[in-house]
Design a protein around this motif. Structure first.
Motif: not given
Length: 426
Positions: A304-312, A338-354
């Motif tokens: 749940d990445a740091p963002c501008t929070a314009t949605g709230i 952050l997305l590229a960094r986190a992607a490296d930590w996932l096991a094969p077949g794993g799921r990443l929700v951004y």
């Protein structure tokens, strides 16, 4: 400060200066602006500043209609008039009380001008438009991204108090809690409380089920991110940028072994309190995501990445005045890292929700497309309508995007972008 109520107005002036001139978030600047004030004055300071920010373009239109020469945007006289008018028009402060606490704020300045403009306007029984007018730059930016109807829907949503949604520890009790709390449900594990008018002024912690940890407050759109990871069945998940913990609790309740990571010690204290209250468990880690890494690959990641929070923006009107192209570009760059960094930590077949609570494509659709283009070992796992709360639909591309017209007839949702990605198994 011997005029009753003056300290809260002085604090509101400081708070608005912090937001509008220095670009500080309202909630963060509140602490510094209200040092030494009792809770009632802190609450009044926040209420005044929030109403000024919510109605800023319309307050300025009123002020400009009553001055011979247009006051500079950052003139103290303009800010003091905004504060006085917001109280009279939105907080039911009698005009004489609003001006009595306004004039000392322009000490050594154009008191006569402030007194004259305020008197002219209040004698004319002024009104603020409903819905409020969005800042011009925001309306243009959103129209360019989403079409002309979107800023109109956004303005309409801006004029409504956002509903309170809760997520349940046990989704099987959805019908029970909807009945107990008089709410409605769009999905198992979710209840939307009745509108504020129906609830009177009941504090959230006093509602049935809160103290025993049966539920926590979480917007229905925000709850979709953890939903898209499904049942944990004892597998490992990283909840990155986790505080204050709504998604952590959802994942723990769904049977995941959760490691919840956040940089903010203060926000992690809230997360730990929430876990204690609900009786759910997670390993809590205070660290900077850019310097930390897990010991072993994990089955799933929720970023749940740091963002501008314009949605709230409905809950935090300051974002519409603080956020522009520069802030969007800076945060989009951080999200990509952050997305590229986190992607490296996932096991094969794993799921990443951004996920981001942003209404900017640069922090959503464009981010997802860039990631997939640069990571051929990942694919989009499209979101399906069956997985989502009633009335929320995936995009034709398989992303999840909520906009100001999502669930509009039922009180709306926060603006979110959510993408579910899967790492190739081979």
């Amino acid at each position: 400060d011997d005029v009753p109520g003056l300290p809260a107005r002085r604090a509101a002036l400081r708070l608005l200066d912090a937001v509008l001139r220095r670009g500080e978030p309202l909630e963060l600047a509140l602490h510094g602006a209200t040092q030494g004030l009792p809770p009632a004055d802190r609450a009044l300071t926040h209420a005044i500043a929030a109403e000024v920010l919510r109605h800023l373009p319309d307050l300025d239109t009123l002020i400009d209609s009553a001055t011979r020469q247009i006051l500079p945007p950052d003139a103290k006289a303009r800010m003091v008039l905004r504060i006085a008018l917001a109280q009279t028009l939105k907080l039911d402060t009698p005009p004489h009380a609003a001006i009595a606490t306004a004039l000392p704020l322009v000490d050594g300045g154009p008191r006569k001008l402030v007194h004259g403009v305020f008197g002219t306007l209040t004698r004319g029984a002024p009104d603020l438009p409903d819905p409020p007018t969005l800042p011009v730059g925001v309306a243009h930016r959103w129209a360019a991204q989403w079409g002309d109807a979107m800023p109109q829907a956004a303005a309409h949503a801006y004029g409504q108090r956002p509903p309170i949604d809760i997520s349940l520890r046990n989704p099987e009790q959805t019908a029970k809690w909807a009945e107990t709390l008089g709410g409605t449900s769009f999905a198992p594990g979710h209840v939307r409380l009745p509108s504020h008018a129906d609830q009177g002024n009941v504090a959230i912690p006093d509602l049935p089920g809160f103290a025993e940890g049966a539920w926590w407050v979480q917007d229905v759109a925000a709850s979709c991110a953890a939903r898209l990871l499904g049942a944990g069945e004892g597998r490992t998940v990283l909840d990155l940028c986790a505080a204050p913990g709504g998604k952590t609790m959802q994942l723990a309740a769904a049977g995941w072994r959760v490691t919840a990571l956040d940089q903010s010690k203060k926000r992690l204290e809230r997360l730990s309190d929430n876990l204690t209250r609900t009786g759910l468990t997670a390993e809590v880690v205070q660290a900077d995501l850019r310097a930390w890494r897990p010991d072993a690959p994990v089955h799933a990641i929720l970023l749940d990445a740091p963002c501008t929070a314009t949605g709230i923006y409905r809950r935090h009107p300051d974002v519409l005045h603080r956020i522009g192209p520069r802030q969007i570009a800076e945060l989009a760059e951080l999200q990509a890292d952050l997305l590229a960094r986190a992607a490296d930590w996932l096991a094969p077949g794993g799921r990443l929700v951004y996920a981001t609570c942003s209404l900017e494509r640069a922090e959503g659709e464009e981010q997802g497309a860039q990631f997939l283009a640069s990571h051929p070992d990942f694919a989009l796992l499209p979101t399906t309508a069956e997985e989502l709360p009633a009335g929320i639909l995936p995009t034709p591309d398989g992303w999840l995007r909520t906009l100001p017209d999502t669930l509009a007839d039922a009180g709306g949702t926060d603006g979110f972008f959510i993408a579910r990605l899967v790492k190739n198994a081979n």
